[in-house]
Design a protein around this motif. Structure first.
Motif, short mmCIF file in Angstrom:
data_model
loop_
_atom_site.label_atom_id
_atom_site.label_comp_id
_atom_site.label_asym_id
_atom_site.label_seq_id
_atom_site.Cartn_x
_atom_site.Cartn_y
_atom_site.Cartn_z
N LEU A 131 10.13 -6.42 3.85
CA LEU A 131 8.70 -6.63 3.59
C LEU A 131 8.23 -5.80 2.40
N LEU A 132 8.72 -4.56 2.30
CA LEU A 132 8.32 -3.71 1.18
C LEU A 132 8.86 -4.28 -0.13
N VAL A 133 10.07 -4.83 -0.09
CA VAL A 133 10.66 -5.46 -1.28
C VAL A 133 9.82 -6.66 -1.72
N LYS A 134 9.43 -7.48 -0.75
CA LYS A 134 8.62 -8.67 -1.08
C LYS A 134 7.26 -8.26 -1.64
N ARG A 135 6.69 -7.21 -1.07
CA ARG A 135 5.40 -6.71 -1.58
C ARG A 135 5.56 -6.18 -3.00
N ALA A 136 6.69 -5.51 -3.27
CA ALA A 136 6.97 -5.01 -4.62
C ALA A 136 7.06 -6.17 -5.61
N CYS A 137 7.67 -7.26 -5.18
CA CYS A 137 7.78 -8.44 -6.06
C CYS A 137 6.41 -9.02 -6.37
N GLN A 138 5.52 -9.04 -5.37
CA GLN A 138 4.16 -9.53 -5.61
C GLN A 138 3.46 -8.68 -6.66
N LEU A 139 3.57 -7.36 -6.51
CA LEU A 139 2.91 -6.44 -7.45
C LEU A 139 3.54 -6.52 -8.84
N ARG A 140 4.86 -6.64 -8.88
CA ARG A 140 5.55 -6.81 -10.17
C ARG A 140 5.06 -8.06 -10.89
N ASP A 141 4.94 -9.14 -10.15
CA ASP A 141 4.53 -10.41 -10.75
C ASP A 141 3.07 -10.42 -11.15
N GLU A 142 2.29 -9.48 -10.59
CA GLU A 142 0.89 -9.32 -11.01
C GLU A 142 0.78 -8.50 -12.29
N GLY A 143 1.91 -7.94 -12.75
CA GLY A 143 1.91 -7.16 -13.99
C GLY A 143 1.60 -5.70 -13.80
N ARG A 144 1.74 -5.18 -12.57
CA ARG A 144 1.47 -3.75 -12.33
C ARG A 144 2.54 -2.89 -12.99
N THR A 145 2.20 -1.66 -13.33
CA THR A 145 3.14 -0.72 -13.94
C THR A 145 4.03 -0.12 -12.85
N PRO A 146 5.18 0.45 -13.22
CA PRO A 146 6.04 1.09 -12.22
C PRO A 146 5.33 2.20 -11.45
N LEU A 147 4.52 3.00 -12.12
CA LEU A 147 3.81 4.07 -11.43
C LEU A 147 2.78 3.52 -10.46
N ALA A 148 2.15 2.40 -10.83
CA ALA A 148 1.19 1.76 -9.92
C ALA A 148 1.92 1.22 -8.69
N LEU A 149 3.10 0.61 -8.92
CA LEU A 149 3.90 0.12 -7.80
C LEU A 149 4.29 1.27 -6.88
N GLU A 150 4.68 2.39 -7.46
CA GLU A 150 5.10 3.54 -6.67
C GLU A 150 3.95 4.02 -5.77
N THR A 151 2.77 4.15 -6.35
CA THR A 151 1.61 4.62 -5.59
C THR A 151 1.24 3.66 -4.47
N ILE A 152 1.15 2.38 -4.82
CA ILE A 152 0.72 1.37 -3.84
C ILE A 152 1.75 1.23 -2.71
N LEU A 153 3.03 1.12 -3.08
CA LEU A 153 4.07 0.90 -2.07
C LEU A 153 4.21 2.10 -1.14
N ASN A 154 4.12 3.31 -1.68
CA ASN A 154 4.23 4.49 -0.82
C ASN A 154 3.07 4.60 0.15
#
Length: 296
Positions: A131-154
């Motif tokens: 589920l976390l991987v799929k959520r990461a893919c959603q955020l990646r495809d929205e154009g979020r930065t790696p640091l934004a992904l890190e904050t949101i996913l954690n």
């Protein structure tokens, strides 16, 4: 190393403990690193040279528990280097650090790379990690930065609940993933233990006599969590060669999802998790409205 990555700013590296197939990983543009599982005297690559179905056939035949090996720092370094060579940034999501040294090895690879690598401990496994991987893919495809992904996913991983109705705790006990004392909950004939992952560790939350009683415990845990967020990824899984018990759970839990979804993504647990869950398990994972905490 397996990869199915198109040109993009962020490439996500995952391990086969998330119970995605090679084909699913390719469709999601993920780099998938397989765990190694030893059965008898033979080593296999989870999901690559050993399918989930083949694994359970061998698990039933063998007297000794299979042994799984963590993903090495070198495997992570190779994956990260391939990402950097394409001029992209790497984000690594690992199986929980409480059950595997893979997270530590991913951190070593990130330190070697020195920059442009983010490592996230899923604090989960199987479809909880998925589920976390799929959520990461959603955020990646929205154009979020790696640091934004890190904050949101954690932050959001705290809301992932994963529970399982097992046939026995024997495999967890043999694999050293649960204490002998805790395994007593599933030692009686006809008793099926219910477990959940909390903070990356396994907690026995109940025991049931028969599948209906077990399904009721799973359903109650969903209700206690505040319910399933259907706007976020959710999934079901089973272990073994038949999904009959999972289909029974789906039928029993219809009030939880009727009118909200017509289907569930379903996975078969691979050797990484199946070694410890054993056959005949039913697993549920979802983002809830309440964070996952210990049962009191």
């Amino acid at each position: 190393m397996l990869q199915g990555v198109k040109n993009m700013a962020i490439e996500i590296i995952v391990d086969s403990g998330c119970d995605l197939t090679v084909q699913q990983a390719q469709q999601m543009n993920l780099i998938l690193l397989p765990f190694v599982v030893r059965i008898g005297n033979t080593d296999y690559l989870d999901r690559v040279s050993l399918s989930a179905e083949e694994f359970y056939e061998k698990l039933i035949e063998e007297t000794e528990l299979p042994k799984t090996s963590q993903i090495s720092p070198y495997a992570y370094q190779e994956a990260v280097n391939s990402v950097k060579q394409r001029g992209n940034q790497a984000l690594i999501i690992t199986i929980t650090s409480r059950l595997s040294g893979s997270h530590r090895n991913a951190l070593l690879a990130a330190q070697q790379a020195q920059k442009d690598v983010v490592v996230i401990d899923s604090l989960s496994a199987s479809i909880g990690e998925q589920l976390l991987v799929k959520r990461a893919c959603q955020l990646r495809d929205e154009g979020r930065t790696p640091l934004a992904l890190e904050t949101i996913l954690n932050d959001e991983k705290k809301y992932i609940h994963i529970i399982a109705l097992l046939d026995t705790l024997e495999y967890l006990k043999k694999g050293g993933r649960i204490s002998k004392a805790a395994s007593i909950a599933g030692s009686l004939l006809g008793i099926r233990p219910v477990i959940k992952a909390v903070g990356g560790q396994i907690e026995v939350i109940g025991k049931a006599r028969g599948s209906r009683s077990g399904n009721n415990l799973l359903i109650q845990e969903v209700v206690n969590s505040g319910g399933i967020r259907f706007d976020m990824p959710y999934a079901l899984a089973y272990s073994g060669l038949s999904d009959r018990r999972l289909q029974k759970y789906i039928a029993d839990s219809r009030p939880l999802y009727e009118g909200k979804t017509d289907s569930f993504p379903i996975s078969i647990c691979g050797s990484t998790i199946g070694t410890y869950a054993g056959p005949e398990a039913v697993i549920c994972a979802w983002f809830a409205n309440k964070p996952c905490t210990k049962n009191t």
